[in-house]
Design an enzyme around this catalytic site. Structure first.
Site, PDB file in Angstrom:
ATOM      1  N   LYS A 100      -4.644  14.724 -12.156  1.00  0.00           N
ATOM      2  CA  LYS A 100      -3.914  14.467 -13.395  1.00  0.00           C
ATOM      3  C   LYS A 100      -2.953  15.599 -13.751  1.00  0.00           C
ATOM      4  O   LYS A 100      -1.881  15.354 -14.319  1.00  0.00           O
ATOM      5  CB  LYS A 100      -4.902  14.192 -14.528  1.00  0.00           C
ATOM      6  CG  LYS A 100      -5.755  12.946 -14.271  1.00  0.00           C
ATOM      7  CD  LYS A 100      -4.920  11.733 -13.850  1.00  0.00           C
ATOM      8  CE  LYS A 100      -5.739  10.528 -13.497  1.00  0.00           C
ATOM      9  NZ  LYS A 100      -4.908   9.381 -13.022  1.00  0.00           N
ATOM     10  N   TYR A 130     -10.413  14.989 -10.028  1.00  0.00           N
ATOM     11  CA  TYR A 130      -9.724  14.261 -11.097  1.00  0.00           C
ATOM     12  C   TYR A 130      -8.800  15.206 -11.852  1.00  0.00           C
ATOM     13  O   TYR A 130      -7.651  14.866 -12.158  1.00  0.00           O
ATOM     14  CB  TYR A 130     -10.746  13.633 -12.054  1.00  0.00           C
ATOM     15  CG  TYR A 130     -10.137  12.682 -13.058  1.00  0.00           C
ATOM     16  CD1 TYR A 130      -9.959  11.344 -12.743  1.00  0.00           C
ATOM     17  CD2 TYR A 130      -9.751  13.119 -14.320  1.00  0.00           C
ATOM     18  CE1 TYR A 130      -9.403  10.455 -13.656  1.00  0.00           C
ATOM     19  CE2 TYR A 130      -9.188  12.250 -15.243  1.00  0.00           C
ATOM     20  CZ  TYR A 130      -9.019  10.922 -14.908  1.00  0.00           C
ATOM     21  OH  TYR A 130      -8.461  10.058 -15.819  1.00  0.00           O
ATOM     22  N   ASP A 179       0.873  -1.166   0.000  1.00  0.00           N
ATOM     23  CA  ASP A 179       0.000   0.000   0.000  1.00  0.00           C
ATOM     24  C   ASP A 179       0.912   1.218   0.000  1.00  0.00           C
ATOM     25  O   ASP A 179       1.590   1.493   0.995  1.00  0.00           O
ATOM     26  CB  ASP A 179      -0.902  -0.005   1.237  1.00  0.00           C
ATOM     27  CG  ASP A 179      -1.897   1.152   1.234  1.00  0.00           C
ATOM     28  OD1 ASP A 179      -1.641   2.161   0.544  1.00  0.00           O
ATOM     29  OD2 ASP A 179      -2.917   1.059   1.949  1.00  0.00           O
TER      30      ASP A 179
END
Length: 305
Positions: free
Chosen positions: A179, A175, A75
């Site tokens: 990005k 989002y 993780d």
């Protein structure tokens, strides 16, 4: 036996359970590399993605392709696990030549076409942690091993080139920020690696036929084009192996430093290095997006793959 330009090289693909990460690991293996492939989904336990793919499968695929696949459950939000991973690579290999930061896992958390005041803060901040904190944590622990030898490569995997993301809102503030940030990390690493002889690149696939995307369209990699009946622009899509071959080509390039700090795509690199997708074509999805899909023109991939 196929040429293996990466024989003797060691790679870490962080986030290699499925999608682009899996095939990046496989294609690095096909080029002869020893690949440590990490992810949270194992045969014993699924991650929050709740998908059937496992990191052990990826390790097996790397080995089957001609490399040495080493699957490790990690993780990347847990610093102790990442530190332990890098210590293991150092102990077992004594070097790291390629780091691919592909950790994502934010798809179930993304909300589209809604303003920030209609979005869940908990989901949004979790998405940002998965997309950004994981990459920074991995770089923090892995780069000291990477810079031990000149010629190291870091690839930050994202969605959209810097140029495209600067001009286009990615339909959700979380989002969009994720990005844009990944591409900026690649630029930052480029400044920090330059004096050590390292190279950092931001890389995006086009419309990726990941396992999730194939399921969404109800097709397989063998009959993927049938998905164009549902969405005609799907005809420009590419297999994950395409961007995997892009990373392998970068890693094998003795002049890879020319890409330091750049943002590029699988379609761009295919024109430079000459590799193809599995079907022998060279899809150029981002040029297609700008010139055909975004302007609302009818789907027509002629001249784009």
């Amino acid at each position: 036996m196929a040429e293996q330009p990466l024989a003797g090289k060691v790679a870490l693909v962080a986030g290699a359970t499925r999608g682009a990460g899996r095939q990046i690991a496989v294609q690095l293996g096909a080029a002869g590399a020893t690949v440590y492939a990490t992810g949270r989904s194992t045969r014993a336990k699924r991650s929050e993605m709740d998908r059937p793919e496992t990191i052990e499968e990826t390790g097996d695929l790397v080995t089957a392709a001609g490399g040495t696949g080493i699957a490790v459950a990690v993780d990347h939000l847990v610093p102790e696990q990442v530190a332990g991973l890098v210590e293991r690579i150092d102990r077992e290999q004594g070097r790291l030549d390629v780091l691919v930061n592909d950790v994502w896992g934010g798809d179930p958390l993304a909300t589209w076409h809604k303003p920030v005041w209609e979005q869940s803060l908990d989901n949004g901040f979790r998405l940002l942690r998965l997309a950004i904190d994981t990459h920074i944590t991995t770089a923090h622990f892995a780069m000291p091993l990477l810079i031990r030898n000149p010629g190291g490569l870091v690839v930050e995997m994202g969605d959209g080139t810097t140029a495209y993301n600067e001009d286009n809102y990615r339909l959700s503030v979380f989002y969009d920020l994720a990005k844009v940030s990944v591409n900026r990390l690649a630029f930052a690493w480029a400044q920090e690696l330059k004096e050590h002889g390292g190279t950092s690149v931001a890389l995006t696939p086009g419309w990726l036929r990941s396992e999730m995307m194939l399921d969404h369209f109800g097709v397989t990699e063998q009959n993927w084009l049938d998905g164009a009946a549902k969405e005609p622009h799907f005809a420009i899509s590419e297999s994950p192996a395409y961007v995997g071959r892009a990373v392998a080509a970068l890693a094998a390039d003795p002049d890879k430093a020319r890409w330091n700090g750049k943002s590029t795509s699988s379609g761009d690199l295919a024109q430079v290095y000459g590799f193809t997708d599995l079907d022998g074509s060279r899809p150029d999805a981002w040029r297609y997006l700008v010139e055909v899909q975004d302007p609302g023109k009818p789907a027509d991939v002629a001249g784009y793959r």
